[in-house]
Design a protein around this motif. Structure first.
Motif, PDB file in Angstrom:
ATOM      1  N   TYR A  47       0.782  -1.221   0.000  1.00 41.40           N
ATOM      2  CA  TYR A  47       0.000   0.000   0.000  1.00 41.40           C
ATOM      3  C   TYR A  47       0.823   1.285   0.000  1.00 41.40           C
ATOM      4  N   TYR A  48       2.120   1.181   0.193  1.00 40.42           N
ATOM      5  CA  TYR A  48       2.951   2.372   0.070  1.00 40.42           C
ATOM      6  C   TYR A  48       3.807   2.289  -1.192  1.00 40.42           C
ATOM      7  N   PHE A  49       4.453   1.135  -1.394  1.00 41.49           N
ATOM      8  CA  PHE A  49       5.310   0.971  -2.554  1.00 41.49           C
ATOM      9  C   PHE A  49       4.575   0.395  -3.763  1.00 41.49           C
ATOM     10  N   SER A  50       3.339  -0.048  -3.575  1.00 44.96           N
ATOM     11  CA  SER A  50       2.499  -0.601  -4.647  1.00 44.96           C
ATOM     12  C   SER A  50       3.105  -1.844  -5.288  1.00 44.96           C
ATOM     13  N   ASP A  51       3.805  -2.641  -4.515  1.00 45.23           N
ATOM     14  CA  ASP A  51       4.370  -3.877  -5.039  1.00 45.23           C
ATOM     15  C   ASP A  51       3.253  -4.871  -5.321  1.00 45.23           C
ATOM     16  N   SER A  52       3.482  -5.728  -6.308  1.00 40.94           N
ATOM     17  CA  SER A  52       2.524  -6.782  -6.627  1.00 40.94           C
ATOM     18  C   SER A  52       2.648  -7.904  -5.599  1.00 40.94           C
ATOM     19  N   TYR A  53       1.662  -8.796  -5.582  1.00 42.01           N
ATOM     20  CA  TYR A  53       1.728  -9.941  -4.682  1.00 42.01           C
ATOM     21  C   TYR A  53       2.988 -10.763  -4.970  1.00 42.01           C
ATOM     22  N   GLY A  54       3.336 -10.902  -6.249  1.00 36.06           N
ATOM     23  CA  GLY A  54       4.521 -11.662  -6.634  1.00 36.06           C
ATOM     24  C   GLY A  54       5.799 -11.050  -6.091  1.00 36.06           C
ATOM     25  N   GLU A  55       5.903  -9.726  -6.181  1.00 35.76           N
ATOM     26  CA  GLU A  55       7.095  -9.043  -5.662  1.00 35.76           C
ATOM     27  C   GLU A  55       7.189  -9.186  -4.144  1.00 35.76           C
ATOM     28  N   ILE A  56       6.053  -9.069  -3.478  1.00 38.96           N
ATOM     29  CA  ILE A  56       6.051  -9.226  -2.023  1.00 38.96           C
ATOM     30  C   ILE A  56       6.397 -10.663  -1.658  1.00 38.96           C
ATOM     31  N   SER A  57       5.896 -11.600  -2.435  1.00 36.35           N
ATOM     32  CA  SER A  57       6.178 -13.012  -2.214  1.00 36.35           C
ATOM     33  C   SER A  57       7.678 -13.287  -2.302  1.00 36.35           C
ATOM     34  N   GLU A  58       8.323 -12.733  -3.326  1.00 36.03           N
ATOM     35  CA  GLU A  58       9.767 -12.912  -3.482  1.00 36.03           C
ATOM     36  C   GLU A  58      10.527 -12.284  -2.322  1.00 36.03           C
ATOM     37  N   LEU A  59      10.090 -11.141  -1.888  1.00 40.98           N
ATOM     38  CA  LEU A  59      10.761 -10.415  -0.811  1.00 40.98           C
ATOM     39  C   LEU A  59      10.643 -11.128   0.531  1.00 40.98           C
ATOM     40  N   THR A  60       9.461 -11.693   0.797  1.00 40.04           N
ATOM     41  CA  THR A  60       9.198 -12.275   2.111  1.00 40.04           C
ATOM     42  C   THR A  60       9.388 -13.788   2.180  1.00 40.04           C
ATOM     43  N   GLY A  61       9.445 -14.445   1.030  1.00 42.34           N
ATOM     44  CA  GLY A  61       9.565 -15.900   1.021  1.00 42.34           C
ATOM     45  C   GLY A  61       8.236 -16.610   1.208  1.00 42.34           C
ATOM     46  N   LEU A  62       7.146 -15.869   1.188  1.00 44.04           N
ATOM     47  CA  LEU A  62       5.809 -16.454   1.296  1.00 44.04           C
ATOM     48  C   LEU A  62       5.254 -16.721  -0.096  1.00 44.04           C
ATOM     49  N   THR A  63       4.227 -17.553  -0.192  1.00 40.66           N
ATOM     50  CA  THR A  63       3.576 -17.754  -1.474  1.00 40.66           C
ATOM     51  C   THR A  63       2.678 -16.544  -1.764  1.00 40.66           C
ATOM     52  N   GLU A  64       2.346 -16.355  -3.035  1.00 42.04           N
ATOM     53  CA  GLU A  64       1.454 -15.250  -3.398  1.00 42.04           C
ATOM     54  C   GLU A  64       0.107 -15.401  -2.702  1.00 42.04           C
ATOM     55  N   LYS A  65      -0.388 -16.619  -2.602  1.00 37.13           N
ATOM     56  CA  LYS A  65      -1.664 -16.863  -1.930  1.00 37.13           C
ATOM     57  C   LYS A  65      -1.577 -16.460  -0.461  1.00 37.13           C
ATOM     58  N   ASN A  66      -0.463 -16.793   0.183  1.00 35.91           N
ATOM     59  CA  ASN A  66      -0.279 -16.436   1.584  1.00 35.91           C
ATOM     60  C   ASN A  66      -0.224 -14.920   1.746  1.00 35.91           C
ATOM     61  N   VAL A  67       0.448 -14.237   0.819  1.00 36.12           N
ATOM     62  CA  VAL A  67       0.499 -12.769   0.854  1.00 36.12           C
ATOM     63  C   VAL A  67      -0.911 -12.206   0.719  1.00 36.12           C
ATOM     64  N   SER A  68      -1.685 -12.761  -0.206  1.00 38.26           N
ATOM     65  CA  SER A  68      -3.054 -12.309  -0.421  1.00 38.26           C
ATOM     66  C   SER A  68      -3.906 -12.500   0.832  1.00 38.26           C
ATOM     67  N   VAL A  69      -3.791 -13.666   1.453  1.00 41.46           N
ATOM     68  CA  VAL A  69      -4.560 -13.956   2.665  1.00 41.46           C
ATOM     69  C   VAL A  69      -4.138 -13.020   3.798  1.00 41.46           C
ATOM     70  N   ARG A  70      -2.839 -12.819   3.950  1.00 42.47           N
ATOM     71  CA  ARG A  70      -2.359 -11.915   5.007  1.00 42.47           C
ATOM     72  C   ARG A  70      -2.876 -10.493   4.791  1.00 42.47           C
ATOM     73  N   LEU A  71      -2.856 -10.025   3.545  1.00 41.73           N
ATOM     74  CA  LEU A  71      -3.347  -8.676   3.270  1.00 41.73           C
ATOM     75  C   LEU A  71      -4.842  -8.558   3.562  1.00 41.73           C
ATOM     76  N   THR A  72      -5.594  -9.594   3.249  1.00 40.59           N
ATOM     77  CA  THR A  72      -7.023  -9.588   3.570  1.00 40.59           C
ATOM     78  C   THR A  72      -7.218  -9.494   5.079  1.00 40.59           C
TER      79      THR A  72
END
Length: 185
Positions: free
Chosen positions: A143-168
């Motif tokens: 929400y600040y850097f506007s990274d995609s779920y994929g970019e956040i996934s790479e950064l954190t080591g989580l799956t894109e689905k996990n990033v999506s669930v966490r953001l929800t």
């Protein structure tokens, strides 16, 4: 070169300050602008405008964190360009991230005074302080850097689905946090 020396160069009005700033934070500024604008030439122009903005504001400002200061300027310039570019059309890349938050912060558009806006900002910052580091990073990257779920996934080591669930879940927590503090959401 460390940030303090770069800031000193700005105070000396040395053009080397821009070179050092570009070398150290140019890619980060470009990524922020690119994520918001999804247009390489506009992003490059925003980066150049960021350098000018920093040049014009240091001095008199003396930022404690140069990276935060530069990122804020880059993001603000990119958002202004985005608003200009999309006055009558949509850019789905950035709109998706904003729409996700908009569901949580619907009252944000109703805020009429600067004081109320600042209070909301402080409340959101307090909310971020309640999160663990990983969730805070995920929230800020989206929400600040506007990274995609994929970019956040790479950064954190989580799956894109996990990033999506966490953001929800984070948006839900934010909604509850704001409701508890009498914000209409």
């Amino acid at each position: 070169m460390d940030d303090k020396k770069i800031i000193d160069l700005f105070f000396e009005r040395s053009e080397k300050a821009i070179e050092e700033l570009s070398e150290k934070y140019g890619k980060l500024c470009h990524k922020i602008a690119q994520n918001i604008l999804n247009n390489n030439s506009d992003a490059e122009e925003c980066v150049n405008d960021t350098y000018l903005g920093v040049w014009n504001s240091i001095p008199p400002n003396h930022p404690e964190s140069l990276v935060s200061y530069v990122c804020k300027i880059a993001r603000n310039i990119a958002c202004k360009r985005y608003n200009y570019n999309t006055a009558s059309k949509r850019n789905s890349v950035y709109d998706v991230a904003l729409e996700e938050l908009e569901e949580t912060l619907t009252s944000m558009k109703d805020v009429e005074s600067e004081i109320e806006s600042n209070q909301l900002t402080e409340t959101i910052e307090q909310f971020l302080d309640t999160l663990d580091q990983k969730d805070r990073v995920i929230f800020m990257r989206r929400y600040y850097f506007s990274d995609s779920y994929g970019e956040i996934s790479e950064l954190t080591g989580l799956t894109e689905k996990n990033v999506s669930v966490r953001l929800t879940r984070l948006r839900s927590k934010l909604r509850d946090y704001l409701t508890e503090r009498d914000y209409i959401v």
